[in-house]
Design an enzyme around this catalytic site. Structure first.
Site, PDB file in Angstrom:
ATOM      1  N   LEU A  96     148.795  12.116  14.406  1.00  0.00           N
ATOM      2  CA  LEU A  96     149.368  12.407  15.725  1.00  0.00           C
ATOM      3  C   LEU A  96     149.164  11.218  16.654  1.00  0.00           C
ATOM      4  O   LEU A  96     148.120  10.560  16.633  1.00  0.00           O
ATOM      5  CB  LEU A  96     148.709  13.657  16.304  1.00  0.00           C
ATOM      6  CG  LEU A  96     149.036  14.942  15.543  1.00  0.00           C
ATOM      7  CD1 LEU A  96     148.076  16.058  15.928  1.00  0.00           C
ATOM      8  CD2 LEU A  96     150.482  15.360  15.805  1.00  0.00           C
ATOM      9  N   ASN A 108     141.550  19.617  13.659  1.00  0.00           N
ATOM     10  CA  ASN A 108     142.098  19.213  12.367  1.00  0.00           C
ATOM     11  C   ASN A 108     141.187  19.745  11.267  1.00  0.00           C
ATOM     12  O   ASN A 108     139.986  19.900  11.484  1.00  0.00           O
ATOM     13  CB  ASN A 108     142.156  17.681  12.321  1.00  0.00           C
ATOM     14  CG  ASN A 108     142.998  17.143  11.184  1.00  0.00           C
ATOM     15  OD1 ASN A 108     143.636  17.892  10.455  1.00  0.00           O
ATOM     16  ND2 ASN A 108     142.987  15.838  11.032  1.00  0.00           N
ATOM     17  N   HIS A 110     140.082  19.230   7.085  1.00  0.00           N
ATOM     18  CA  HIS A 110     140.166  18.239   6.008  1.00  0.00           C
ATOM     19  C   HIS A 110     139.383  18.739   4.793  1.00  0.00           C
ATOM     20  O   HIS A 110     138.256  19.227   4.948  1.00  0.00           O
ATOM     21  CB  HIS A 110     139.588  16.901   6.494  1.00  0.00           C
ATOM     22  CG  HIS A 110     139.663  15.829   5.460  1.00  0.00           C
ATOM     23  ND1 HIS A 110     140.850  15.237   5.085  1.00  0.00           N
ATOM     24  CD2 HIS A 110     138.696  15.240   4.709  1.00  0.00           C
ATOM     25  CE1 HIS A 110     140.611  14.345   4.151  1.00  0.00           C
ATOM     26  NE2 HIS A 110     139.314  14.317   3.903  1.00  0.00           N
ATOM     27  N   ASP A 142     141.173  12.478  16.668  1.00  0.00           N
ATOM     28  CA  ASP A 142     141.324  11.320  17.545  1.00  0.00           C
ATOM     29  C   ASP A 142     142.377  10.408  16.922  1.00  0.00           C
ATOM     30  O   ASP A 142     143.085  10.826  15.998  1.00  0.00           O
ATOM     31  CB  ASP A 142     139.967  10.633  17.807  1.00  0.00           C
ATOM     32  CG  ASP A 142     139.365  10.019  16.549  1.00  0.00           C
ATOM     33  OD1 ASP A 142     140.074   9.966  15.510  1.00  0.00           O
ATOM     34  OD2 ASP A 142     138.202   9.593  16.606  1.00  0.00           O
ATOM     35  N   GLY A 144     142.217   7.986  14.948  1.00  0.00           N
ATOM     36  CA  GLY A 144     141.958   7.492  13.595  1.00  0.00           C
ATOM     37  C   GLY A 144     142.341   8.503  12.527  1.00  0.00           C
ATOM     38  O   GLY A 144     142.824   9.601  12.819  1.00  0.00           O
TER      39      GLY A 144
HETATM   40  C1  GRF Z   1     144.293  21.877   3.364  1.00  0.00           C
HETATM   41  O1  GRF Z   1     143.309  21.722   2.370  1.00  0.00           O
HETATM   42  C2  GRF Z   1     144.185  20.821   4.420  1.00  0.00           C
HETATM   43  O2  GRF Z   1     142.875  20.492   4.746  1.00  0.00           O
HETATM   44  C3  GRF Z   1     144.858  19.670   3.709  1.00  0.00           C
HETATM   45  O3  GRF Z   1     145.976  20.249   3.097  1.00  0.00           O
HETATM   46  C4  GRF Z   1     145.688  21.603   2.819  1.00  0.00           C
HETATM   47  C5  GRF Z   1     146.737  22.447   3.489  1.00  0.00           C
HETATM   48  O4  GRF Z   1     146.801  23.698   2.905  1.00  0.00           O
HETATM   49  N1  GRF Z   1     145.163  18.579   4.580  1.00  0.00           N
HETATM   50  P1  GRF Z   1     147.740  24.848   3.498  1.00  0.00           P
HETATM   51  O5  GRF Z   1     149.112  24.246   3.773  1.00  0.00           O
HETATM   52  O6  GRF Z   1     147.086  25.382   4.752  1.00  0.00           O
HETATM   53  O7  GRF Z   1     147.793  25.877   2.409  1.00  0.00           O
END
Ligand code: GRF
Length: 209
Positions: A96, A108, A110, A142, A144
């Protein structure tokens, strides 16, 4: 102290994290609800999940704009039209830009234990490195790539026979629960950020920045 009742969720794929938020917010005591879902591409399951839940959707494709800056501005304007308290990037596969990051808090998620294995292939990279424990991280975004202040993390074991899809699914089971828990707590209790330290709830020692 910030609060997070109105959520705009951004997705690029299957949207199971979105679905978990939609399910949680069906209960008014959750404290937050999804007011719109945005995507950077058409035809994804995440958008279908929103439509099924009667939540408005929008799509902003990078290829429909002359420059990345134009896309950033258009996306921020779409998001702003829903007046969110919090934007949740839940499997949104784009970084973003300032127009969104400067206007709204963005959460976010991850699928790795940051700061290890940032970027688009966190599960694959953790497997290739041979770690025995990985997990998921919920962070404030952020500018990054997966570098923002960490809100919550949870560990997930890596098993000897794991491949990327199997490990990612084990992580996502934990990730969905953690994301729902954190968004709800941020909505109900508020949060503060002091440098890299995020605190949820009315605790002393933090100042909003
Ligand atoms: C999640 O593991 C997210 O952290 C990653 O992609 C996946 C997305 O899964 N970036 P979904 O689309 O919510 O099923």
């Amino acid at each position: 102290m910030s609060k997070a009742g109105r959520l705009v969720v951004l997705v690029s794929g299957s949207g199971t994290n979105l679905q978990a938020l939609l399910d949680a917010s069906a209960d008014p005591s959750y404290g937050a609800r999804v007011v719109a879902v945005g995507a950077d591409r058409d035809g994804i399951e995440g958008l279908a999940r929103a439509t099924k839940a009667n939540v408005p959707t929008f799509v902003e494709k990078l290829s429909d704009h002359a420059t990345r800056a134009d896309w950033d501005a258009a996306l921020a304007a779409e998001i702003a039209s829903y007046e969110p308290d919090l934007v949740v990037s839940a499997g949104f596969m784009k970084i973003l830009g300032a127009p969104t990051l400067d206007a709204f808090p963005v959460l976010n998620t991850h699928p790795a234990l940051l700061p290890s294995f940032p970027g688009a292939h966190g599960v694959r990279d953790a497997l290739a490195h041979g770690v025995k424990v990985t997990g998921c991280t919920v962070m404030l975004a952020d500018a990054g790539v997966d570098t923002g202040p960490i809100v919550a993390q949870e560990a997930v074991p890596v098993l000897p026979e794991d491949d990327e899809p199997v490990l990612h699914e084990r992580i996502k089971t934990v990730e969905r629960r953690l994301l729902v828990d954190i968004v709800g707590r941020m909505a109900r209790e508020g949060w503060t950020v002091s440098g890299r330290i995020v605190r949820i709830g009315n605790q002393s020692g933090g100042e909003s920045t």
